[in-house]
Design a protein around this motif. Structure first.
Motif: not given
Ligand SMILES: N[C@@H](CCC(=O)N[C@@H](CS)C(=O)NCC(=O)O)C(=O)O
Lengths: 384, 341
Positions: B181-191, B44-45
């Motif tokens: 996945n959302d949280q995965v991407v957020k975490a990656y972006e925030s370092g 879905g995303g």
């Protein structure tokens, strides 16, 4: 026969019996149906999977764990992590809750209102949102490891966590740990002696300086007896991350913080209602007998307030423990995240795994209610 | 024996009561025809695989498999009810009967195929696992990742592969795992982590969605085989066949040069392969318990595999993924359907 049915007592028993039989048959049907479905499609059953290799890593574990360990060990790791977060949450929410609850009743208008605002605000925001807020907002504000906030080269804060030095485990360290236990024990004995002396002679004895001296001298003595070999491993930036020392992960910090802040509001309310439930006359009586406000709080109000406040507080401890499973949102590896989540997904045995997890929470709940019963029994007003 | 049976049944009862009950039917086709739509589990995303557009319509290469099955069984590719699932939920959702089929970038593995009561019906995308890192790190190869913090999604083959890869290369890593996945991407972006790992196809899609795509690169190593495909419950052979041959119909159409544009003209072809595929000859549809023209409906409404690929993840999409392993076997790829006869 008909006469038997006319008998109200017997009729009651028969109907209850029928209900129970019906219920058991119904439950049996559901269960058997599920088992048949599972067997027909060849889904693995039983607890053999607990001995199977997990194959995935876990970031934080109080006991040694590698991906070569079993799902059984994952269960233990998850359970321990649940207990750690619950213990930390309980200690801190009690401290904060007591403080706020007492401030809430302060005669100072501003302080009382601030305490009330705190309670109203944090109690009404869903806990999950609070966890995500502390995690995503506060985590994002932290610098990367190379730009860590550095406190005297010993404590570092960055977006990977809070790093601090860790003492090496040796005889000196053990001796110091032991000395604290001894200090606590002797201080409480000392306090009791002082109280008894006061009851007997009416003379006050100021224990505080002596207590402080105990807590300073005993560890110093222990350090010397233990061989004076205290070493620390310091966190140090090497490669991508810090190595050495001890780290509290952002996931743990966010969860512990949110649980503390949230649960403290309920504890504060319990404390407040406990104190308010003690009739005003008691306070006036204490005052008219010449008690200072502090004395009246300590000797008259609190002993009665505690009896009312403790049961709801213990219930909050239980809630906090259950709420810790919201950790899945941020990935702190407690039992629901790591066992009912990751392990379940890798082996697919939902029934066994969910049952084991439910059992853990059930046992915790039963222990807490046993504790409550014991407490209520002990605290019953003893008629003399 | 009796005791263990009692224990098993009671355990099941207690847990089922705790979870809520669903009844399962062993005849998914009748069920689908009765309800009038196919309940299809998707991500879905995930750009290119299954994503809801701003118009509320699901699109993607995984979505096309759902649509093909709906076209085959109900004659209308639109009769799909999509159920968005995260990695952790997806297999349980299928086991428990919440969905009729799963088409959610799910890797075919021995364990999943044998011990979970599930069957994989084919491979609609050959993938492999890769790593994405920020350029700042100055890393050129996965072999330089010793000591790195790695973000990934739980409940995936991804977390197992990472563990294997770092162990065999004698490297250490810090795992940071989330269930969305959302949280995965957020975490990656925030370092929070240095590396994001997932199936390679998704890395490109995720990279475009980052705030600053240019600051990240995908490392060259592919550390695993990830054959992704549709999954059904075990024990319903006919439904399994339908899902499998709906997908094969798309492959066969590409191989025979039948497209959504020319399928009506192709009805008059004298090529026996095409005739059998489109139902002018043979018993293909009947064998599956479907109408004669089931494959015609798929091709007409969804298109052949090549069309679907280019539209969703290939040159017609922002992802611009090459066919690579997903080319037909006749073009040096791995996509190969058994004969339609
Ligand atoms: N193919 C792998 C991974 C599938 C998977 O769920 N991948 C994640 C990323 S590693 C994903 O699709 N995330 C997208 C989302 O949840 O929206 C598997 O079947 O276990």
């Amino acid at each position: 026969m008909v006469a038997l049915l006319r008998n109200q007592k017997i009729r009651g028993i028969i109907f209850q019996l029928l209900t129970v039989i019906g219920l058991v048959a119904f439950l049996w049907y559901i269960g058997a149906n599920t088992v048949a479905n599972i067997e027909q499609r060849g889904i693995q059953t039983g607890f053999g999977f607990l001995e199977g290799t997990a194959g995935f890593g876990i970031d934080q574990s109080p006991i040694p764990y590698t991906e070569e360990n079993t799902h059984g060990r994952v269960f233990i790791v998850g359970l321990l992590n649940t207990m750690i977060i619950a213990a930390v949450g309980i200690v801190f929410s009690t401290i904060v809750g007591l403080l706020i609850g007492i401030l809430r009743l302060s005669n100072n208008w501003l302080i009382a209102k601030l305490a009330k605002a705190y309670i109203d605000f944090f109690r009404n925001i869903p806990l999950l949102l609070q966890i995500l807020f502390w995690y995503n907002v506060v985590l994002r504000a932290m610098p990367n490891p190379k730009q860590s906030y550095n406190f005297f080269d010993t404590i570092f804060i960055n977006n990977r966590g809070l790093y601090f030095p860790q003492p090496e485990y040796n005889t000196t360290f053990l001796a110091i740990l032991l000395s604290f236990a001894v200090a606590i024990a002797s201080a409480s004995l000392f306090n009791r002696w002082a109280n008894r002396r006061k009851e007997a002679t009416g003379k006050d004895f100021f224990v505080l300086p002596w207590g402080i001296a105990l807590f300073l001298l005993l560890p110093a003595l222990a350090y010397w007896i233990g061989g004076a070999q205290l070493h620390f491993s310091f966190p140090e930036l090497r490669g991508f991350n810090f190595k050495g020392g001890k780290v509290l992960s952002p996931e743990f910090l966010a969860l512990a913080f949110a649980l503390t802040i949230y649960t403290a509001t309920f504890i504060a309310e319990a404390v407040r209602s406990g104190i308010e439930a003690v009739s005003h006359g008691q306070k006036e009586a204490a005052a008219s007998m010449g008690f200072s406000p502090y004395q009246s709080l300590k000797l008259v109000i609190l002993p009665q307030a505690i009896r009312i406040a403790i049961p709801p507080i213990i219930n909050q401890y239980l809630n906090l423990t259950k709420n810790s499973s919201l950790a899945t949102a941020v990935g702190y590896p407690e039992i629901v995240t790591v066992f009912a989540g990751t392990s379940l997904n890798q082996v697919g045995q939902a029934i066994e795994i969910i049952a084991m997890t439910m059992l853990v929470y059930l046992i915790i709940s039963l222990l807490v209610s046993a504790l409550l019963n014991w407490f209520n029994h002990k605290m019953k007003i003893k008629e003399r | 024996m009796v005791l263990s049976r009692i224990a098993k049944v009671s355990l099941a009862t207690v847990t089922i009561l705790g979870l809520g009950v669903t009844t399962l039917s062993a005849d998914t086709l009748s069920e689908v025809q009765k309800q009038g739509f196919v309940k299809c589990g998707v991500d879905g995303g995930l750009p290119g695989f299954s994503e809801v557009g701003s118009d509320g319509i699901y699109r993607g290469i995984d979505v096309d498999v759902c649509r093909a099955v709906a076209a085959a069984t109900l004659g209308d590719a639109k009769k799909v009810k999509y159920i968005a699932l995260n990695a952790k939920e997806r297999l349980t959702a299928l086991q428990s009967g919440e969905i009729d089929m799963l088409s959610r970038n799910t890797t075919w593995t021995e364990t999943r195929d044998t011990s979970l009561g599930l069957n994989f019906a084919g491979v609609n995308y050959y993938d492999g696992q890769g790593f994405m890192v920020t350029k700042k790190l100055g890393v050129k190869s996965a072999k330089e990742l010793d000591g790195a913090s790695i973000c990934l999604q739980t409940g995936t083959t991804t977390e197992l592969n990472v563990a294997d890869y770092f162990r065999t290369n004698k490297m250490k890593y810090k795992l940071v795992s989330y269930d969305t996945n959302d949280q995965v991407v957020k975490a990656y972006e925030s370092g929070r982590c240095d590396v994001l790992t997932s199936d390679q196809s998704q890395l490109y899609g995720l990279r475009i969605k980052l705030a600053k795509p240019d600051e990240s690169i995908v490392l060259p190593e592919v550390i695993s085989k990830e054959p992704l495909g549709p999954v059904v419950r075990k024990g319903d052979g006919r439904w399994f066949d339908i899902v499998r041959w709906s997908f094969y119909a798309m492959l066969t159409a590409e191989e025979s040069g039948v497209t959504s544009a020319n399928v009506d003209a192709m009805l008059k072809s004298d090529n026996p392969d095409v005739k059998r595929l489109l139902g002018a000859e043979g018993q293909m549809g009947e064998n599956l318990g479907l109408k004669k023209d089931f494959a015609y409906q798929i091709i007409k409404q969804v298109g052949n595999y090549g069309e679907s690929f280019e539209r969703t993840v290939g040159q017609g999409s922002p992802l611009k993924i090459q066919r690579g392993y997903n080319a037909l076997w006749t073009n040096g790829g791995l996509q190969y359907a058994p004969p339609f006869r």
